[in-house]
Design an enzyme around this catalytic site. Structure first.
Site, mmCIF file in Angstrom:
data_model
loop_
_atom_site.group_PDB
_atom_site.id
_atom_site.type_symbol
_atom_site.label_atom_id
_atom_site.label_comp_id
_atom_site.label_asym_id
_atom_site.label_seq_id
_atom_site.Cartn_x
_atom_site.Cartn_y
_atom_site.Cartn_z
ATOM 1 N N TYR A 1 -1.058 -4.549 1.227
ATOM 2 C CA TYR A 1 -0.636 -3.220 1.682
ATOM 3 C C TYR A 1 -1.818 -2.416 2.202
ATOM 4 O O TYR A 1 -1.757 -1.815 3.289
ATOM 5 C CB TYR A 1 0.045 -2.467 0.539
ATOM 6 C CG TYR A 1 0.451 -1.065 0.898
ATOM 7 C CD1 TYR A 1 1.495 -0.831 1.793
ATOM 8 C CD2 TYR A 1 -0.218 0.046 0.355
ATOM 9 C CE1 TYR A 1 1.867 0.459 2.131
ATOM 10 C CE2 TYR A 1 0.150 1.338 0.689
ATOM 11 C CZ TYR A 1 1.196 1.542 1.571
ATOM 12 O OH TYR A 1 1.557 2.819 1.922
ATOM 13 N N LYS B 1 -2.578 -0.769 5.983
ATOM 14 C CA LYS B 1 -2.833 0.652 6.214
ATOM 15 C C LYS B 1 -4.177 0.872 6.923
ATOM 16 O O LYS B 1 -4.309 1.801 7.730
ATOM 17 C CB LYS B 1 -2.770 1.413 4.900
ATOM 18 C CG LYS B 1 -1.396 1.397 4.236
ATOM 19 C CD LYS B 1 -0.336 2.136 5.041
ATOM 20 C CE LYS B 1 0.580 1.287 5.862
ATOM 21 N NZ LYS B 1 1.600 2.058 6.600
ATOM 22 N N SER C 1 -0.266 5.842 8.140
ATOM 23 C CA SER C 1 -1.132 5.033 7.299
ATOM 24 C C SER C 1 -1.051 5.531 5.859
ATOM 25 O O SER C 1 -0.008 6.016 5.411
ATOM 26 C CB SER C 1 -2.569 5.081 7.833
ATOM 27 O OG SER C 1 -3.435 4.291 7.055
#
Length: 309
Positions: free
Chosen positions: A189, A193, A162
């Site tokens: 993004y 994560k 992550s």
């Protein structure tokens, strides 16, 4: 030896023997993934599967890794395009047919801050690649992972890579909305994560015989940043100015996933989120959100079912 803000850990000395183990690393052709394979191969695993899109780059990486070892390791390329569900399913089939055990599964591959777009199956490009692709791969490998626990090794681990960018993720409803791809590259993004953390936490709950955790590798200068730098003068200028002070190399970036993969199991919190080096982030809101992890898991299963997977 590295210990900045966390555990003292020197891979060559502190990683125990990996003899007999089979390891899978997605995105192992460069950066942190390649360094992870190199360090583990110094401890004699039975086999490593390097799963990535580009065969030429994979073969170059394998040659580079083996050139740094006293004896060549058994490293095998597996074609894997995480943005295409058919490719993910085929990669899982290849692995299931090629080995009867997987001891360590590193969900290491990822993309970052790409322009808005969608995967081949219609998901946001970053969320679909970083979360959904890895979700399908892992669930297709679950019978093999569980067989490893019962037949060979009670200590099987799945590591989901992550980022601290998870803190910039929007609400779960936005993350799983059809409009995520319109929200901008960083939001997309960060959402992916956050999903990596939720996935690891839920995997740990649903399949407690497997040790699952998520990891922030640190601020690492890798190819992930190439798109960002190419499109932003300010990012290029900023990196030139302060990059050497805040960014680390891939050797450092691999440390936390190597530590969580090989440290004494009793030191690892099931479903936990770790930052360098081996530091548990107890207060992470995603790692502690049981409702969100359950909802994301069920949503992902449903979406995959709709796509025929």
């Amino acid at each position: 030896m590295f210990g900045l803000f966390g555990t003292q850990f020197a891979p060559e000395k502190d990683i125990p023997s990996q003899e007999g183990k089979v390891i899978v690393v997605t995105g192992g052709n460069a950066g942190i993934g390649k360094e992870t394979i190199l360090q583990l191969c110094k401890h004699s695993p039975k086999k490593v599967f390097l799963a990535t899109r580009n065969e030429a780059k994979a073969k170059d990486a394998i040659e580079s890794i083996n050139s740094q070892l006293p004896q060549p390791a058994d490293i095998v390329f597996v074609p894997l395009n995480l943005s295409n569900l058919a490719s993910v399913a085929a990669a899982a089939d290849t692995l299931n047919q090629s080995t009867d055990r997987i001891d360590l599964l590193f969900l290491n591959a990822g993309i970052m801050n790409l322009p808005p777009g969608k995967t081949d199956d219609g998901f946001d490009i970053q969320f679909g690649t970083n979360h959904i692709g890895h979700f399908l791969l892992t669930t297709r490998l679950l019978p093999l992972l569980k067989q490893t626990v019962t037949k060979y090794n009670a200590d099987v681990r799945v590591l989901s890579i992550s980022s601290m960018a998870n803190m910039a993720a929007p609400s779960l409803d936005t993350i799983i909305s059809e409009d995520l791809w319109k929200k901008g590259g960083w939001t997309s993004y960060a959402s992916s994560k956050a999903a990596n953390i939720l996935f690891a936490a839920e995997l740990a709950k649903r399949h407690p015989e497997i040790t699952a955790m998520s990891i922030h590798p640190g601020l690492i200068k890798t190819d992930l940043y190439s798109e960002t730098f190419e499109n932003s003068y300010f990012m290029r200028f900023g990196m030139a100015l302060v990059g050497p002070l805040v960014y680390h190399d891939a050797v450092y970036g691999a440390l936390t996933q190597l530590w969580t993969a090989t440290a004494d199991k009793n030191k690892i919190q099931q479903g936990g989120f770790y930052s360098p080096v081996g530091k548990l982030q107890k207060g992470n809101s995603w790692a502690n959100n049981a409702d969100a992890s359950k909802k994301l898991w069920e949503w992902t299963e449903e979406k995959l079912k709709e796509k025929g997977f």
